[in-house]
Scaffold this active site. Sequence first.
Site, PDB file in Angstrom:
ATOM      1  N   PRO A  23     -21.548  -7.283 -16.519  1.00  0.00           N
ATOM      2  CA  PRO A  23     -20.459  -8.836 -16.969  1.00  0.00           C
ATOM      3  C   PRO A  23     -19.780  -8.065 -18.775  1.00  0.00           C
ATOM      4  O   PRO A  23     -18.199  -9.144 -18.633  1.00  0.00           O
ATOM      5  CB  PRO A  23     -21.390 -10.068 -18.107  1.00  0.00           C
ATOM      6  CG  PRO A  23     -22.483  -9.673 -16.389  1.00  0.00           C
ATOM      7  CD  PRO A  23     -23.219  -7.928 -16.540  1.00  0.00           C
ATOM      8  N   THR A  38     -14.981  -6.109   4.753  1.00  0.00           N
ATOM      9  CA  THR A  38     -15.451  -5.827   6.150  1.00  0.00           C
ATOM     10  C   THR A  38     -15.486  -4.368   6.595  1.00  0.00           C
ATOM     11  O   THR A  38     -15.864  -4.618   8.046  1.00  0.00           O
ATOM     12  CB  THR A  38     -13.749  -6.310   7.035  1.00  0.00           C
ATOM     13  OG1 THR A  38     -12.880  -5.590   6.080  1.00  0.00           O
ATOM     14  CG2 THR A  38     -13.694  -7.477   6.044  1.00  0.00           C
ATOM     15  N   GLY A  41      -0.870  -6.065   5.808  1.00  0.00           N
ATOM     16  CA  GLY A  41      -0.564  -4.307   4.966  1.00  0.00           C
ATOM     17  C   GLY A  41       0.781  -4.462   6.158  1.00  0.00           C
ATOM     18  O   GLY A  41       2.019  -3.929   6.608  1.00  0.00           O
ATOM     19  N   ARG A  42       0.044  -3.105   7.304  1.00  0.00           N
ATOM     20  CA  ARG A  42       1.419  -1.915   7.915  1.00  0.00           C
ATOM     21  C   ARG A  42       1.996  -2.793   9.109  1.00  0.00           C
ATOM     22  O   ARG A  42       3.447  -2.773   9.530  1.00  0.00           O
ATOM     23  CB  ARG A  42       0.170  -1.015   8.750  1.00  0.00           C
ATOM     24  CG  ARG A  42      -0.552   0.037   7.792  1.00  0.00           C
ATOM     25  CD  ARG A  42      -1.550   0.568   8.296  1.00  0.00           C
ATOM     26  NE  ARG A  42      -2.276  -0.002   8.142  1.00  0.00           N
ATOM     27  CZ  ARG A  42      -3.869   0.050   8.379  1.00  0.00           C
ATOM     28  NH1 ARG A  42      -3.853   0.967   8.724  1.00  0.00           N
ATOM     29  NH2 ARG A  42      -5.031  -1.060   7.993  1.00  0.00           N
ATOM     30  N   ASP A  67      -5.201  -6.634  -7.159  1.00  0.00           N
ATOM     31  CA  ASP A  67      -6.367  -6.446  -5.682  1.00  0.00           C
ATOM     32  C   ASP A  67      -7.545  -5.339  -6.270  1.00  0.00           C
ATOM     33  O   ASP A  67      -7.382  -4.533  -5.785  1.00  0.00           O
ATOM     34  CB  ASP A  67      -6.010  -6.393  -4.898  1.00  0.00           C
ATOM     35  CG  ASP A  67      -6.995  -5.663  -3.304  1.00  0.00           C
ATOM     36  OD1 ASP A  67      -8.148  -6.284  -3.911  1.00  0.00           O
ATOM     37  OD2 ASP A  67      -6.346  -5.256  -2.404  1.00  0.00           O
ATOM     38  N   LEU A  68      -7.849  -4.969  -7.482  1.00  0.00           N
ATOM     39  CA  LEU A  68      -8.360  -3.835  -8.410  1.00  0.00           C
ATOM     40  C   LEU A  68      -9.710  -4.070  -7.988  1.00  0.00           C
ATOM     41  O   LEU A  68     -10.719  -3.968  -8.235  1.00  0.00           O
ATOM     42  CB  LEU A  68      -7.930  -3.474  -9.742  1.00  0.00           C
ATOM     43  CG  LEU A  68      -6.847  -3.966 -10.221  1.00  0.00           C
ATOM     44  CD1 LEU A  68      -6.661  -3.774 -11.728  1.00  0.00           C
ATOM     45  CD2 LEU A  68      -6.499  -2.512  -9.507  1.00  0.00           C
ATOM     46  N   LYS A  69     -10.448  -5.299  -7.081  1.00  0.00           N
ATOM     47  CA  LYS A  69     -12.089  -5.377  -7.322  1.00  0.00           C
ATOM     48  C   LYS A  69     -13.304  -5.090  -8.220  1.00  0.00           C
ATOM     49  O   LYS A  69     -14.069  -3.854  -8.409  1.00  0.00           O
ATOM     50  CB  LYS A  69     -12.824  -4.366  -5.959  1.00  0.00           C
ATOM     51  CG  LYS A  69     -11.260  -5.313  -4.621  1.00  0.00           C
ATOM     52  CD  LYS A  69     -11.444  -4.176  -3.377  1.00  0.00           C
ATOM     53  CE  LYS A  69     -10.953  -4.830  -1.801  1.00  0.00           C
ATOM     54  NZ  LYS A  69     -10.089  -4.340  -2.014  1.00  0.00           N
ATOM     55  N   LEU A  70     -13.187  -5.419  -9.569  1.00  0.00           N
ATOM     56  CA  LEU A  70     -14.358  -5.371 -10.400  1.00  0.00           C
ATOM     57  C   LEU A  70     -15.535  -5.497 -10.218  1.00  0.00           C
ATOM     58  O   LEU A  70     -15.883  -6.414  -8.704  1.00  0.00           O
ATOM     59  CB  LEU A  70     -13.642  -5.641 -11.871  1.00  0.00           C
ATOM     60  CG  LEU A  70     -12.591  -5.371 -12.311  1.00  0.00           C
ATOM     61  CD1 LEU A  70     -10.714  -5.836 -11.924  1.00  0.00           C
ATOM     62  CD2 LEU A  70     -12.574  -6.339 -13.638  1.00  0.00           C
ATOM     63  N   ARG A 111      -2.760  -9.179  12.624  1.00  0.00           N
ATOM     64  CA  ARG A 111      -1.788  -8.211  13.740  1.00  0.00           C
ATOM     65  C   ARG A 111      -1.498  -9.648  14.138  1.00  0.00           C
ATOM     66  O   ARG A 111      -1.909 -10.111  14.937  1.00  0.00           O
ATOM     67  CB  ARG A 111      -3.056  -7.066  14.129  1.00  0.00           C
ATOM     68  CG  ARG A 111      -3.484  -6.108  13.478  1.00  0.00           C
ATOM     69  CD  ARG A 111      -2.983  -5.560  13.189  1.00  0.00           C
ATOM     70  NE  ARG A 111      -3.246  -4.192  11.943  1.00  0.00           N
ATOM     71  CZ  ARG A 111      -3.386  -4.215  11.208  1.00  0.00           C
ATOM     72  NH1 ARG A 111      -3.146  -5.035  10.093  1.00  0.00           N
ATOM     73  NH2 ARG A 111      -4.002  -3.187  10.425  1.00  0.00           N
ATOM     74  N   GLN A 130      -8.310  -1.961  11.478  1.00  0.00           N
ATOM     75  CA  GLN A 130      -8.771  -3.345  11.610  1.00  0.00           C
ATOM     76  C   GLN A 130      -9.455  -3.223  12.841  1.00  0.00           C
ATOM     77  O   GLN A 130      -9.093  -3.148  13.231  1.00  0.00           O
ATOM     78  CB  GLN A 130      -7.802  -3.986  11.475  1.00  0.00           C
ATOM     79  CG  GLN A 130      -7.359  -3.677  10.011  1.00  0.00           C
ATOM     80  CD  GLN A 130      -7.893  -4.536   8.728  1.00  0.00           C
ATOM     81  OE1 GLN A 130      -9.234  -4.098   9.125  1.00  0.00           O
ATOM     82  NE2 GLN A 130      -7.143  -4.869   7.450  1.00  0.00           N
ATOM     83  N   ASP A 136       0.760  -1.276   0.147  1.00  0.00           N
ATOM     84  CA  ASP A 136       0.026  -0.264   0.027  1.00  0.00           C
ATOM     85  C   ASP A 136       0.675   0.879  -0.106  1.00  0.00           C
ATOM     86  O   ASP A 136       0.451   2.225   0.421  1.00  0.00           O
ATOM     87  CB  ASP A 136      -0.920  -0.031   1.173  1.00  0.00           C
ATOM     88  CG  ASP A 136      -2.074  -1.091   1.075  1.00  0.00           C
ATOM     89  OD1 ASP A 136      -2.495  -1.339  -0.074  1.00  0.00           O
ATOM     90  OD2 ASP A 136      -2.313  -1.853   2.281  1.00  0.00           O
ATOM     91  N   THR A 194     -18.387  -5.512 -19.852  1.00  0.00           N
ATOM     92  CA  THR A 194     -16.605  -4.969 -19.246  1.00  0.00           C
ATOM     93  C   THR A 194     -16.149  -5.499 -18.726  1.00  0.00           C
ATOM     94  O   THR A 194     -15.089  -5.825 -18.198  1.00  0.00           O
ATOM     95  CB  THR A 194     -17.442  -3.532 -18.971  1.00  0.00           C
ATOM     96  OG1 THR A 194     -18.672  -2.724 -19.659  1.00  0.00           O
ATOM     97  CG2 THR A 194     -16.460  -2.037 -18.640  1.00  0.00           C
TER      98      THR A 194
HETATM   99  O1  C5P Z   1      -2.383  -2.679   6.425  1.00  0.00           O
HETATM  100  P1  C5P Z   1      -3.274  -3.932   6.831  1.00  0.00           P
HETATM  101  O2  C5P Z   1      -2.855  -5.174   7.144  1.00  0.00           O
HETATM  102  O3  C5P Z   1      -4.854  -3.139   7.385  1.00  0.00           O
HETATM  103  O4  C5P Z   1      -3.507  -3.613   4.768  1.00  0.00           O
HETATM  104  C1  C5P Z   1      -4.759  -4.856   4.856  1.00  0.00           C
HETATM  105  C2  C5P Z   1      -4.692  -4.588   3.051  1.00  0.00           C
HETATM  106  O5  C5P Z   1      -5.783  -5.848   3.126  1.00  0.00           O
HETATM  107  C3  C5P Z   1      -4.722  -3.650   3.202  1.00  0.00           C
HETATM  108  O6  C5P Z   1      -4.737  -2.841   1.126  1.00  0.00           O
HETATM  109  C4  C5P Z   1      -6.665  -3.621   2.836  1.00  0.00           C
HETATM  110  O7  C5P Z   1      -7.155  -2.461   1.468  1.00  0.00           O
HETATM  111  C5  C5P Z   1      -7.291  -4.748   2.584  1.00  0.00           C
HETATM  112  N1  C5P Z   1      -8.159  -5.470   2.769  1.00  0.00           N
HETATM  113  C6  C5P Z   1      -8.979  -5.905   3.820  1.00  0.00           C
HETATM  114  N2  C5P Z   1      -9.840  -5.839   4.252  1.00  0.00           N
HETATM  115  C7  C5P Z   1     -10.412  -6.241   2.614  1.00  0.00           C
HETATM  116  C8  C5P Z   1     -10.128  -6.460   1.806  1.00  0.00           C
HETATM  117  C9  C5P Z   1      -8.807  -5.873   2.121  1.00  0.00           C
HETATM  118  O8  C5P Z   1      -8.066  -4.905   5.231  1.00  0.00           O
HETATM  119  N3  C5P Z   1     -11.821  -6.383   3.638  1.00  0.00           N
END
Ligand code: C5P
Length: 232
Positions: free
Chosen positions: A66, A119, A210-211, A59-62, A181, A190, A10, A68
């Site tokens: 249908p 989420t 991510g973080r 992860d572009l979540k289209l 985490r 989160q 990210d 397109t």
């Molecule tokens: O930093 P963190 O661990 O919270 O990152 C989680 C990643 O997963 C982010 O890129 C976030 O957009 C993605 N994500 C999420 N929950 C979802 C779908 C995707 O946290 N339901």
Amino acid sequence: MGKDVIIALDFDSKAKTLAFLDQFTEEKPFVKIGMELYYAEGPAIVREIKARGHKIFLDLKLHDIPNTVKKAMAVLSGLDVDMTNLHAAGTKAMMEAALEGLTRPDGTRPLLIAVTQLTSTSQERMESDLLIEKPLDQVVMHYAKCAAESGLAGVVCSPLEAGKVHEVCGKDFVTVTPGVRFADGDAGDQVRITTPAKAKELGSDYIVVGRPITQAADPVAAYRRCVSEFVG
Ligand code: C5P
């Protein structure tokens, strides 16, 4: 299904992304490229990271009509990513079209997985804004079932839902789970979180982190800790 840790890249620029990846000299982590980085740098960043030897979850979540989505997926199939996704809310017709578009002439394709309910969507919001008046977990399982019936490989879901998804859709149906985490870490924004070890116990196939890795003082050590807790 081979379990793996996927690092969410990210970042908003190529420079920051490559500076982050340059720290990994001994391993090639599976990485996730989301909207932020893709919209900043375009398909070139996908090609560059692929050329460096990483597996990629795009992860572009289209979510569109249908036809397109089918055509967009056909373009994405040329990027040679390992996994990509769409919103199950686009209906089975959209998911089936997406799968068709994503399948290369030789029959191969990246894993296609569906987002069920984000989420960030609460029961209250789902009822008031989307007029879906069923328990959220039932909605998630129904969307997962629709994704499986459309031929998709799996879903993005909470680790807390992974076991139930496997029960409903089969053990080979892939669960990709963010919201991870370390036990001694910061939750950030989160809410429903689990540790890598707990996600393993709950049956997640892939955790997206991510973080806890990107913002760590030592990202490589944090990644290795995730792998040892989740993969073992
Ligand atoms: O930093 P963190 O661990 O919270 O990152 C989680 C990643 O997963 C982010 O890129 C976030 O957009 C993605 N994500 C999420 N929950 C979802 C779908 C995707 O946290 N339901």
